[in-house]
Design an enzyme around this catalytic site. Structure first.
Site, PDB file in Angstrom:
ATOM      1  N   GLU A   1      -4.414  34.695  -3.474  1.00  0.00           N
ATOM      2  CA  GLU A   1      -3.698  35.746  -2.723  1.00  0.00           C
ATOM      3  C   GLU A   1      -2.593  35.169  -1.842  1.00  0.00           C
ATOM      4  O   GLU A   1      -1.548  35.783  -1.664  1.00  0.00           O
ATOM      5  CB  GLU A   1      -4.686  36.562  -1.870  1.00  0.00           C
ATOM      6  CG  GLU A   1      -5.807  37.218  -2.657  1.00  0.00           C
ATOM      7  CD  GLU A   1      -5.322  38.022  -3.844  1.00  0.00           C
ATOM      8  OE1 GLU A   1      -4.230  38.607  -3.779  1.00  0.00           O
ATOM      9  OE2 GLU A   1      -6.035  38.043  -4.863  1.00  0.00           O
TER      10      GLU A   1
ATOM     11  N   MET B   1      -6.450  42.004  -2.876  1.00  0.00           N
ATOM     12  CA  MET B   1      -5.092  42.527  -3.104  1.00  0.00           C
ATOM     13  C   MET B   1      -4.141  41.902  -2.102  1.00  0.00           C
ATOM     14  O   MET B   1      -4.397  41.887  -0.896  1.00  0.00           O
ATOM     15  CB  MET B   1      -5.116  44.064  -2.973  1.00  0.00           C
ATOM     16  CG  MET B   1      -3.746  44.720  -3.036  1.00  0.00           C
ATOM     17  SD  MET B   1      -2.939  44.445  -4.637  1.00  0.00           S
ATOM     18  CE  MET B   1      -1.226  44.468  -4.136  1.00  0.00           C
TER      19      MET B   1
HETATM   20 ZN   LIG Z   1      -3.064  38.162  -8.338  1.00  0.00          ZN
END
Ligand SMILES: [Zn+2]
Length: 1019
Positions: free
Chosen positions: A465, A431
């Site tokens: 990311e 994330m």
């Molecule tokens: Zn992504």
């Protein structure tokens, strides 16, 4: 192969945030002989009492039983259910009224007939009463009130929901009003990792932009004990279904800034979203706990009251109270630490840049770290101390990629630090929280000695990311309908950047399979446009799918090829500069690219045809001498009753035999067009290098010419062109445009092939068909398919080396070949794998198995009682993350039903295997005949538990449904699937993935119907 619920779609390898759990090549496992074992055997790791789950349908539905010979007319839900012993039959029969079957019965002569007069009077009275009741019912509620009713032409009044306290809630929409927006949050949190609760205090500086009598924001699962507005106590109204709270004012609030304050308590979440607690065992077996966050898309509201929509950007100042043994991290660098004199410390972080609430993050844990400086930022990698040795590769890689992006985007990463944190118990793949990226351990940690193929995964996730720090964090989509602006871009950049910075990792070929994966999803009528309408939380969750990630990336690649690379980069720089710290829609991007483009087409007009309509085109090429007729239509499987006038602006590229490097472009905007070639050619290949998002079909002569050219010299086309021909011809056969005989014609050349992309694509497609036949119990055909594979790939399989290898391309190829070979028990594969496994055991598990072959070797070992035990031990005790992951896949590939059930239970409850691995475990089990029905039953039986752990619509749920249903191909299974999901109601029946599953089963049924005879004849 898409309609078989391709292994690509359930767990696309490239859907980074969600799916880094897929691991093995897409091949089948034919090891059908489950080892028998004595239940009481002391060496057996499973206590027989542990295995209490007995799925009902699977016990009956074994090979040759259960699903055949149903008369269509007679077949109803109940009879299918009975035949299958369907587990949900009880649920449905409970809902039936016990008296229902008796409603038509009457005891004869139990009462006397009334007289005719009595009957007439009775009927009149009844009519009168009914008429009055109807009048009263249909009159508006205002009729008998003092104020009376409004005039008929007054606008319809909104119906306000009722808040928890019983008062009317002052807002009627899921999206928040735009009249008030946050400017800055000051958030103080104190998590207690023992009581698993936390206390919070948040002050929000808000700006009233339009006069209003209400402030509405988000809050979920928390107990607000005090709320003030400009230091005066206010009452909070809550409407739980929409996770909204509101403050009503008697007078209009004037434009200006105010401070809202909330004091609250909440439990740390136990389901991997919001502010959640997780635990892990260290190498001494001691249980450790940590608290971390996962807010995207809708869970920041579970950690603090907030305006939880991406367009409400704000600054954040975070303070975290902790015990001295823990470290706390957040988006920004630590500004100071204060000793609270009660045994606790408070960390205060610098005020953040302006950002969306879903990007806020914090972690409280016992971690070790390594750091390095790049440009103006400090990059650090954090992990549990036991795995400190596995952080260096990630650190070096992140630094190199950060430098690349700083230059490529012509704008430096704006924060002074960037942390990459491996969380032992984490649901998403990773994330992109600004400045504090969280990962699964499997997507960040890798030993220095690990092979390039293990490093490829980690590199790729970091690249994705890091790209988000610009695409998503600096410039954010206005609303979740344009999620692809985040995800499509990050996916595109991940391949582009790794191919540039680490060319040895061969990411360009991986990107090719991304396009194929996107096709697999987008052929369905239940697919959706890249930019789709999104309202409910479930719809927001569902946007995290292959269309946003992989199709998004694929259409960007097509655009960058249609523009020049320089123009594309310049347009991106322009876009980032114009919209930094703001929010955008697709058109903003197209406008930036139009500004810099010198091409003779309008970028926005072209790209809108790809983003606002679902699906993709099939281009049919008919050649007559030098005249080529091109036709486009929507490539749609299951197109019954669908009239479609979709039209795309396709930048068609092509090459021919006279000049392989002279790529030509033709812009096909209409339904049909004619292209005039300057000279006669032997063959034409459209969609050069498969850079465009469309499938091409040729006339008979066109296919023949290409096949002959390949047979004469297999190097006449690039590896990508050959792989795309193979991919396209399988797709066309499913559409009924070419016969399966033609598919085999093309594959005739493959015996000479040596390149990875076409070989792995052919293996993947054949493996899918094999698996479908196997699960249909078409044993004769499955065995002929096995012989076909042996005949066409056998010598290549035999010639593969089992030694260490350094080329990623060679590793990818041999991993696919040998996994298939061992599954089908050909080419002495299982014997060689067993030898390697024993050698590895003798060397104390320290070396001996090349990393790319480890899954294959482990899967062979898992067939024996002892081998499975060794692997379970390896899974529990190994600290090497890639090795652990391969052991888990091998454990789940077992053919032993008891072990299958044991592993399903232990993963769902998280007692032995972390629950986030549940989708991977189910996916692996479903590949094999032995387990797929058990897994389906298990998912049905445990549905309520599952949706407590994974949000409805989330990628994990999508994956579970696709894995368990995508190999069904009978009417009975179709009905069973439909009935199960219909019975769910609000617990999941509305999900798009359910429609996809139903459509996939129908496609499988149709494919089998159409092709069984052909396969009998030609295979
Ligand atoms: Zn992504």
């Amino acid at each position: 192969m898409e309609e078989f619920g391709s292994d690509r779609s359930p767990l696309p390898r490239n859907m980074i945030e969600n799916s880094m759990f897929e691991e093995e090549p897409d091949v089948v496992d034919l090891a059908n002989d489950s080892p028998s074992y004595p239940i009481d055997s002391p060496s057996y790791p499973i206590d027989s009492d542990d295995v209490v789950y007995e799925p009902r349908s699977s016990r009956l539905l074994v090979r040759g039983l259960g699903e055949n010979d149903l008369d269509e007319d007679e077949e109803d839900y109940e009879s299918s259910a009975r035949l299958l012993g369907m587990s949900f039959m009880n649920r449905s029969s409970n809902q039936r009224s016990p008296a229902s079957s008796y409603t038509r019965q009457q005891t004869p002569g139990s009462c006397s007939m009334p007289s005719a007069r009595t009957m007439v009077v009775g009927v009149l009275i009844l009519v009168l009463v009914a008429s009055m009741a109807m009048v009263i019912y249909f009159l508006p509620g205002c009729t008998f009130t003092k104020s009376g009713c409004k005039k008929a032409n007054s606008p319809m009044e909104k119906i306000y929901p009722i808040s928890t306290s019983g008062e009317l809630f002052p807002w009627t929409e899921l999206r928040l009003p735009a009249s008030v927006q946050p400017v800055q949050y000051n958030i103080s949190l104190h998590p207690n990792l023992t009581s698993m609760t936390f206390q919070g205090n948040v002050s929000i500086l808000v700006e009233v932009l339009q006069e209003t009598k209400k402030i509405v924001l988000h809050s979920s699962d928390m107990n607000i004990t005090k709320a003030t507005f400009d230091s005066k106590d206010v009452k909070i109204l809550e409407y739980k279904p929409w996770q909204q709270i509101a403050i009503k004012f008697t007078e209009d609030l004037q434009k200006g800034k105010y401070v809202l304050n909330f004091v609250y308590k909440a439990n740390l979440s136990s389901r991997y979203d919001g502010f959640y607690i997780s635990s892990y065992a260290d190498t001494n077996g001691t249980k450790r706990v940590l608290a971390a966050t996962q807010f995207e898309p809708l869970a920041a509201r579970k950690a603090f009251p907030c305006f939880d929509e991406p367009a409400f950007k704000s600054t954040f100042l975070i303070r975290m109270t902790r015990e001295p043994e823990y470290t706390s991290l957040s988006n920004m660098p630590k500004a100071k630490t204060t000793d609270l004199k009660n045994g606790l410390l408070e960390d205060e972080f610098e005020k953040s840049v302006k950002m969306s609430s879903y990007l806020v993050a914090f972690v409280v844990a016992e971690f070790s770290s390594v750091s390095k400086n790049v440009s103006k930022s400090t990059v650090s990698v954090y992990a549990v101390p036991d795995k400190k040795e596995q952080m260096h590769y990630a650190l070096d890689t992140a630094c190199k990629l950060l430098e690349f992006y700083n230059t490529f985007f012509d704008s430096d990463y704006p924060l002074s630090k960037l942390d990459l944190v491996a969380i032992p118990d984490f649901l998403a793949g990773a994330m992109e929280n600004w400045g504090l990226i969280t990962f699964r351990e499997t997507t960040l940690l890798v030993g220095d000695h690990s092979s390039p193929i293990d490093k490829q995964l980690v590199t790729s996730v970091i690249a994705h990311e890091l790209a988000h720090q610009w695409f998503g964090n600096l410039v954010t989509m206005r609303w979740w309908n344009d999620l692809w602006l985040n995800e499509g871009f990050a996916t595109y950049m991940q391949y582009m950047s790794v191919e540039t910075v680490f060319p040895e990792l061969n990411m360009d070929s991986e990107f090719l399979s991304v396009r194929f994966k996107a096709f697999a999803k987008d052929v369905l009528n239940s697919s959706h446009p890249v930019s789709a309408i999104v309202n409910t939380p479930e719809q927001v969750e569902e946007m995290f799918d292959s269309v946003s990630y992989e199709k998004g990336a694929s259409i960007l690649l097509m655009l960058s090829s249609a523009l020049t690379k320089e123009e594309f980069q310049k347009g991106l720089i322009e876009y980032l500069q114009t919209y930094k710290f703001a929010n955008t829609e697709s058109d903003n991007l197209w406008n930036s690219l139009t500004q810099v483009s010198k091409q003779p087409f309008n970028v926005a007009q072209m790209m809108n045809t790809w983003t606002i309509q679902k699906g993709f085109p099939l281009v049919t090429v008919k050649r007559n001498g030098t005249q080529v007729t091109l036709t486009q239509e929507h490539f749609l499987l299951n197109a019954d009753n669908v009239t479609n006038d979709s039209l795309w602006h396709i930048p068609l590229t092509y090459v021919n035999d006279s000049c392989l490097n002279c790529t030509q472009v033709f812009h096909l905007r209409n339904k049909t067009a004619t292209l005039k070639l300057p000279d006669q050619v032997k063959w034409l290949k459209f969609n050069y290098m498969s850079d465009g998002f469309y499938i091409v079909h040729y006339d008979e002569e066109g296919w023949r010419a290409l096949i002959e050219a390949l047979k004469a010299d297999f190097k006449v086309l690039t590896h990508k062109d050959k792989a795309s021909l193979i991919n396209n011809v399988f797709a066309l056969s499913r559409l009924g445009k070419v016969s399966f005989r033609q598919v085999l014609n093309l594959l005739d050349y493959i015996k000479n092939e040596t390149e990875t992309a076409p070989l792995t694509e052919a293996l993947f497609q054949l493996g899918q068909i094999f698996r479908l036949l196997d699960k249909r119990s078409e044993l004769n055909l499955a065995s002929r398919m096995s012989s076909y594979i042996k005949d066409h790939f056998g010598s290549l399989m035999e010639n593969q080396s089992w030694e260490q290898e350094s080329s990623v391309s060679k590793m990818t190829l041999r991993a696919a070949l040998l996994d298939m070979a061992c599954s089908l028990d050909i080419a002495n594969c299982s014997q060689k794998a067993t030898l390697l496994f024993n050698n590895w055991l003798n060397l104390n598990k320290s070396s001996g198995i090349p990393s790319d072959l480890m899954t294959t070797v482990f899967k062979v070992a898992a067939r024996t009682e002892d081998g499975w035990g060794v692997l379970l031990d390896t899974y529990k005790n190994s600290i090497y993350v890639p090795e652990k992951r391969k052991a888990l896949v091998a454990l789940a590939s077992t053919q032993d039903v008891r072990k299958i059930i044991w592993i399903l239970q232990r993963t769902l409850d998280g007692s032995m295997i972390p629950t986030p691995e549940f989708p991977l475990v189910v996916h692996t089990i479903c590949k094999n005949f032995a387990g797929y029905l058990y897994a389906w039953d298990f998912v049905k039986e445990n549905w309520d538990k599952i949706i407590q752990k994974f949000p409805i619509g989330s990628f994990a749920i999508q994956s579970l449904i696709t894995s368990t249903t995508s190999h069904f191909s009978t009417k009975t299974h179709l009905m069973e699937t439909q009935n199960f999901f219909n019975s769910l109601g609000e617990r999941g029946s509305q999900m798009r993935v359910v429609q996809e599953a139903i459509e996939t089963i129908k496609m499988n049924m149709r494919w089998i119907e159409r092709n069984l005879e052909t396969l009998q004849k030609w295979l």
